[in-house]
Design an enzyme around this catalytic site. Structure first.
Site, mmCIF file in Angstrom:
data_model
loop_
_atom_site.group_PDB
_atom_site.id
_atom_site.type_symbol
_atom_site.label_atom_id
_atom_site.label_comp_id
_atom_site.label_asym_id
_atom_site.label_seq_id
_atom_site.Cartn_x
_atom_site.Cartn_y
_atom_site.Cartn_z
ATOM 1 N N HIS A 407 0.804 -1.218 0.000
ATOM 2 C CA HIS A 407 0.000 0.000 0.000
ATOM 3 C C HIS A 407 0.843 1.276 0.000
ATOM 4 O O HIS A 407 0.303 2.380 -0.151
ATOM 5 C CB HIS A 407 -0.955 0.000 1.201
ATOM 6 N N ASP A 411 -2.614 1.815 -4.699
ATOM 7 C CA ASP A 411 -3.895 2.078 -4.057
ATOM 8 C C ASP A 411 -4.969 1.204 -4.692
ATOM 9 O O ASP A 411 -4.785 0.610 -5.759
ATOM 10 C CB ASP A 411 -4.261 3.555 -4.186
#
Length: 437
Positions: A407, A411
């Protein structure tokens, strides 16, 4: 006779050390040039170290299980067939000492390039690396150098030299107290100690299995990935009915003609490579203060043996046909299982696809192959009742695709679009739309 040194080779582009997993020779053995001397394991590959000379093994400097930095001496060989007189050991030592003294001043850049293992040990034990004298190539500090310091208890910390007299420490402390108000004077924090191995009670009938070097390397890589990369997870369901029918109509004739199997996995790898070309953000890596978006699409595939896991690479997968990918999958899997995988077969991967469905799995969350940004798990194709667009229920071949992502790099939006594109490619795979050649 001349004594020559065999050093730890660099077995990969980012490899800084290797572990002697097994010596294939003993002191006194005669060896020819290119004969294998030892099996060496790194976090990327297992390989044999060949002899660079013909002669007799004089000394095995390292033992089985020892980890050495690249460039460190692992053994010495007495060379045969040379007319040169044997060099005096004392003269060699004198020359080496003089060379090291000069080199250590000139090659501070080399010394400051610490391996991940050295950095980890120094941070855990509060060791000031600028005060450590390395014994590796060009004065490089090795893991063994730090372990010896820790065992001796003479650990150099910032501001305090190793072995400094107690009086000097007391004088330094007194000077500090004179300059700093007492309200701010706090006892120095104790160096962080290594986390001890868990104490597991062993009962009658329990079996203790020694941890092999390759298992240690796998553990270290998995731990690093989970600690450094914040994992997120997503899954998408794919109707693979058309793909299954197409592949099943070709597999027997393909095997007779080509000599290797046309697997479902080849279709999935091809679809992923095509989607990566359209969504290059997925084909990226975290690099601290920047993200590196890789140009080449090199797909790592996970291949398991009974006691280890290897991740060879299909390079430029987007440029290959389904047949070409199927051939590489077959060849790389064969190399792994026959112990013939080379270090270059493991290098350059930018995205990993794991065929967990081959074991019957229908849902899983993979650990990212560090430093890549994502890993895709292809689960088992199973027949399930599905409500079709016309409201009818039909039995379809369904498969789950599960993706773990870093992450920091990716995204949900771009990953969702990427997964939708892979789904679209697979669901539209048929004889009329897709050629395997």
């Amino acid at each position: 006779m001349v004594i020559e040194q065999i050093k730890m080779p660099q077995l990969g582009e980012s490899v800084t050390e290797g572990t002697i997993s097994k010596w294939l020779v003993s002191v006194g053995d005669k060896v020819n040039k290119y004969d294998p001397l030892a099996e060496v394991m790194t976090d990327k590959v297992n390989a044999e170290v060949p002899s660079s000379f013909t002669g007799t093994i004089k000394e095995l400097v390292a033992e089985d299980g020892d980890t050495l930095a690249v460039g460190e001496i692992i053994c010495t060989i007495e060379i045969e067939g040379s007319n040169a007189e044997e060099v005096s050991v004392s003269e060699q030592k004198a020359e080496v000492s003089e060379t090291v003294a000069v080199t250590q001043q000139k090659d501070q850049g080399n010394k400051a390039r610490y391996s991940p293992a050295v950095l980890k040990i120094s941070q855990e034990n509060g060791i000031d690396l600028t005060q450590v004298t390395g014994t590796g190539a060009s004065g490089r500090i090795t893991r063994k150098d730090l372990l010896k310091l820790i065992e001796s208890g003479n650990i150099p910390t910032a501001g305090v030299k190793a072995g400094a007299p107690k009086q000097a420490e007391e004088a330094q402390a007194a000077t500090v107290q004179e300059r700093v108000p007492s309200v701010l004077t706090q006892p120095a924090a104790a160096p962080k100690q290594p986390v001890p191995a868990p104490s597991i009670p062993v009962a009658a009938g329990d079996i203790e299995i020694p941890v092999t070097g390759i298992r240690k390397a796998i553990a270290a890589n998995m731990l690093r990935s989970k600690h450094e990369a914040p994992h997120a997870w997503t899954m998408i369901e794919v109707d693979a009915t058309n793909l299954v029918e197409y592949r099943n109509s070709l597999k027997d004739e393909f095997k007779k003609k080509e000599g290797f199997n046309l697997t479902f996995f080849a279709f999935f790898v091809k679809a992923v490579a095509q989607a990566l070309k359209e969504y290059p953000q997925i084909n990226s890596m975290w690099a601290g203060d920047k993200i590196i978006q890789k140009k080449d699409i090199n797909i790592s595939i996970a291949v398991a043996t009974d006691d280890a896991l290897y991740v060879p690479v299909i390079k430029h997968a987007d440029e290959k046909t389904i047949k070409g990918i199927a051939r590489e999958i077959s060849e790389l899997a064969s190399k792994v299982r026959n112990g013939k995988l080379r270090s270059e077969d493991m290098q350059g991967g930018t995205f990993t696809v794991n065929n967990t469905g081959s074991f019957g799995s229908v849902q899983s969350a993979g650990i990212i192959n560090y430093p890549q940004a994502a890993i895709l798990q292809v689960e088992s194709i199973v027949k399930r009742p599905v409500v079709m667009n016309n409201g009818m229920i039909a039995v379809r071949d369904m498969v789950n695709l599960c993706m773990s992502l870093d992450h920091r790099v990716l995204d949900g939006l771009v990953c969702g679009r990427f997964m939708q594109r892979v789904k679209e490619i697979l669901e539209n795979t048929s004889k009329s739309t897709t050629s395997i050649y």
